[in-house]
Design a protein around this motif. Structure first.
Motif, PDB file in Angstrom:
ATOM      1  N   UNK A  60      79.782  13.948  38.638  1.00 45.86           N
ATOM      2  CA  UNK A  60      78.344  13.805  38.449  1.00 45.86           C
ATOM      3  C   UNK A  60      77.788  12.728  39.387  1.00 45.86           C
ATOM      4  N   UNK A  61      76.488  12.636  39.436  1.00 45.65           N
ATOM      5  CA  UNK A  61      75.825  11.725  40.379  1.00 45.65           C
ATOM      6  C   UNK A  61      76.158  10.269  40.091  1.00 45.65           C
ATOM      7  N   UNK A  62      76.512   9.966  38.872  1.00 45.78           N
ATOM      8  CA  UNK A  62      76.830   8.597  38.503  1.00 45.78           C
ATOM      9  C   UNK A  62      78.248   8.197  38.896  1.00 45.78           C
ATOM     10  N   UNK A  63      79.052   9.175  39.276  1.00 45.55           N
ATOM     11  CA  UNK A  63      80.446   8.897  39.556  1.00 45.55           C
ATOM     12  C   UNK A  63      81.298   9.128  38.326  1.00 45.55           C
ATOM     13  N   UNK A  64      80.656   9.561  37.268  1.00 50.30           N
ATOM     14  CA  UNK A  64      81.375   9.861  36.036  1.00 50.30           C
ATOM     15  C   UNK A  64      81.928  11.272  36.078  1.00 50.30           C
ATOM     16  N   UNK A  69      85.388  12.670  27.444  1.00 53.05           N
ATOM     17  CA  UNK A  69      86.606  11.859  27.599  1.00 53.05           C
ATOM     18  C   UNK A  69      87.805  12.402  26.836  1.00 53.05           C
ATOM     19  N   UNK A  70      87.553  13.171  25.803  1.00 49.95           N
ATOM     20  CA  UNK A  70      88.661  13.675  24.990  1.00 49.95           C
ATOM     21  C   UNK A  70      89.044  15.091  25.398  1.00 49.95           C
ATOM     22  N   UNK A  71      88.458  15.537  26.496  1.00 51.68           N
ATOM     23  CA  UNK A  71      88.679  16.914  26.927  1.00 51.68           C
ATOM     24  C   UNK A  71      89.967  17.066  27.727  1.00 51.68           C
ATOM     25  N   UNK A  72      90.447  18.296  27.782  1.00 49.29           N
ATOM     26  CA  UNK A  72      91.652  18.608  28.538  1.00 49.29           C
ATOM     27  C   UNK A  72      91.389  18.491  30.038  1.00 49.29           C
ATOM     28  N   UNK A  73      90.274  19.028  30.463  1.00 50.50           N
ATOM     29  CA  UNK A  73      89.905  18.994  31.875  1.00 50.50           C
ATOM     30  C   UNK A  73      89.734  17.574  32.374  1.00 50.50           C
ATOM     31  N   UNK A  74      89.261  16.726  31.514  1.00 52.41           N
ATOM     32  CA  UNK A  74      89.083  15.319  31.863  1.00 52.41           C
ATOM     33  C   UNK A  74      90.410  14.695  32.267  1.00 52.41           C
ATOM     34  N   UNK A  75      91.430  14.927  31.453  1.00 49.48           N
ATOM     35  CA  UNK A  75      92.753  14.359  31.715  1.00 49.48           C
ATOM     36  C   UNK A  75      93.329  14.920  33.009  1.00 49.48           C
ATOM     37  N   UNK A  76      93.161  16.211  33.200  1.00 46.12           N
ATOM     38  CA  UNK A  76      93.722  16.844  34.398  1.00 46.12           C
ATOM     39  C   UNK A  76      93.006  16.364  35.655  1.00 46.12           C
ATOM     40  N   UNK A  77      91.684  16.278  35.572  1.00 47.02           N
ATOM     41  CA  UNK A  77      90.910  15.825  36.721  1.00 47.02           C
ATOM     42  C   UNK A  77      91.290  14.394  37.095  1.00 47.02           C
ATOM     43  N   UNK A  78      91.409  13.549  36.089  1.00 45.95           N
ATOM     44  CA  UNK A  78      91.811  12.166  36.318  1.00 45.95           C
ATOM     45  C   UNK A  78      93.164  12.091  37.013  1.00 45.95           C
ATOM     46  N   UNK A  79      94.097  12.897  36.525  1.00 43.57           N
ATOM     47  CA  UNK A  79      95.444  12.869  37.074  1.00 43.57           C
ATOM     48  C   UNK A  79      95.475  13.350  38.516  1.00 43.57           C
ATOM     49  N   UNK A  87      90.921   6.025  42.624  1.00 46.96           N
ATOM     50  CA  UNK A  87      91.089   5.190  41.447  1.00 46.96           C
ATOM     51  C   UNK A  87      90.096   5.604  40.361  1.00 46.96           C
ATOM     52  N   UNK A  88      90.633   6.028  39.224  1.00 47.33           N
ATOM     53  CA  UNK A  88      89.788   6.467  38.119  1.00 47.33           C
ATOM     54  C   UNK A  88      89.932   5.498  36.952  1.00 47.33           C
ATOM     55  N   UNK A  89      88.824   4.938  36.520  1.00 50.27           N
ATOM     56  CA  UNK A  89      88.868   3.990  35.409  1.00 50.27           C
ATOM     57  C   UNK A  89      87.827   4.346  34.378  1.00 50.27           C
ATOM     58  N   UNK A  90      88.282   4.596  33.137  1.00 50.07           N
ATOM     59  CA  UNK A  90      87.354   4.868  32.036  1.00 50.07           C
ATOM     60  C   UNK A  90      86.411   6.022  32.325  1.00 50.07           C
ATOM     61  N   UNK A  91      86.952   7.081  32.907  1.00 50.57           N
ATOM     62  CA  UNK A  91      86.120   8.257  33.156  1.00 50.57           C
ATOM     63  C   UNK A  91      85.187   8.090  34.326  1.00 50.57           C
ATOM     64  N   UNK A  92      85.388   7.034  35.071  1.00 48.56           N
ATOM     65  CA  UNK A  92      84.544   6.786  36.243  1.00 48.56           C
ATOM     66  C   UNK A  92      85.421   6.655  37.477  1.00 48.56           C
TER      67      UNK A  92
END
Length: 114
Positions: A60-64, A69-79, A87-92
């Motif tokens: 997203x435009x914010x860098x988020x 945060x509890x989603x499956x895609x979130x974890x995969x994207x972060x990884x 560097x990914x910190x706290x969903x950002x």
DNA sequence: GCGTTGACTCCGT
DNA sequence: GACGGAGCCAACG
């Protein structure tokens, strides 16, 4: 760029994001010739099933990260992003120093989180 | 053809 | 930086 459909242009714009860099929905849409169609980009990504597509580089435009945060895609994207040196910190997303060096030339094509 | 929906963005608080 | 509201637009039922 020619008679490709909006969807194809969006996919092309996403594939054009270099490894270790990230882009925003709005930026991808603009690159695809569809300013303001960020929501269309989101829909394309949701429907997309291409494993070759670096969807994890789209934020997203914010860098988020766009996922909850509890989603499956979130974890995969972060990884995936971490695997590319982002560097990914706290969903950002935060840009590493090595990437920060390249940023000048890529400004026209890429967007980086603040 | 209309109402709903969404991996959004912008702006004010 | 986080939250809420309004606006936009294409796909879906």
């Amino acid at each position: 760029m020619a008679d490709l459909s909006p969807v194809d242009r969006i996919l092309a714009a996403i594939r054009a994001i270099p490894r270790g860099e990230v882009a925003g929905y709005g930026h991808v849409a603009r690159r695809a010739g569809l300013p303001g169609r960020a929501r269309m980009v989101a829909r394309v990504l949701r429907d997309n099933t291409d494993p070759k597509l670096p969807w994890h580089r789209v934020l997203r435009s914010d860098g988020h990260i766009a996922f909850p945060p509890d989603s499956e895609g979130f974890a995969e994207q972060t990884q995936r992003l971490r695997a590319e040196g982002v560097d990914v910190r706290d969903g950002r997303v935060r840009i590493s120093d090595s990437v920060k060096d390249l940023d000048g030339d890529l400004d026209a094509a890429l967007w980086r989180p603040r």
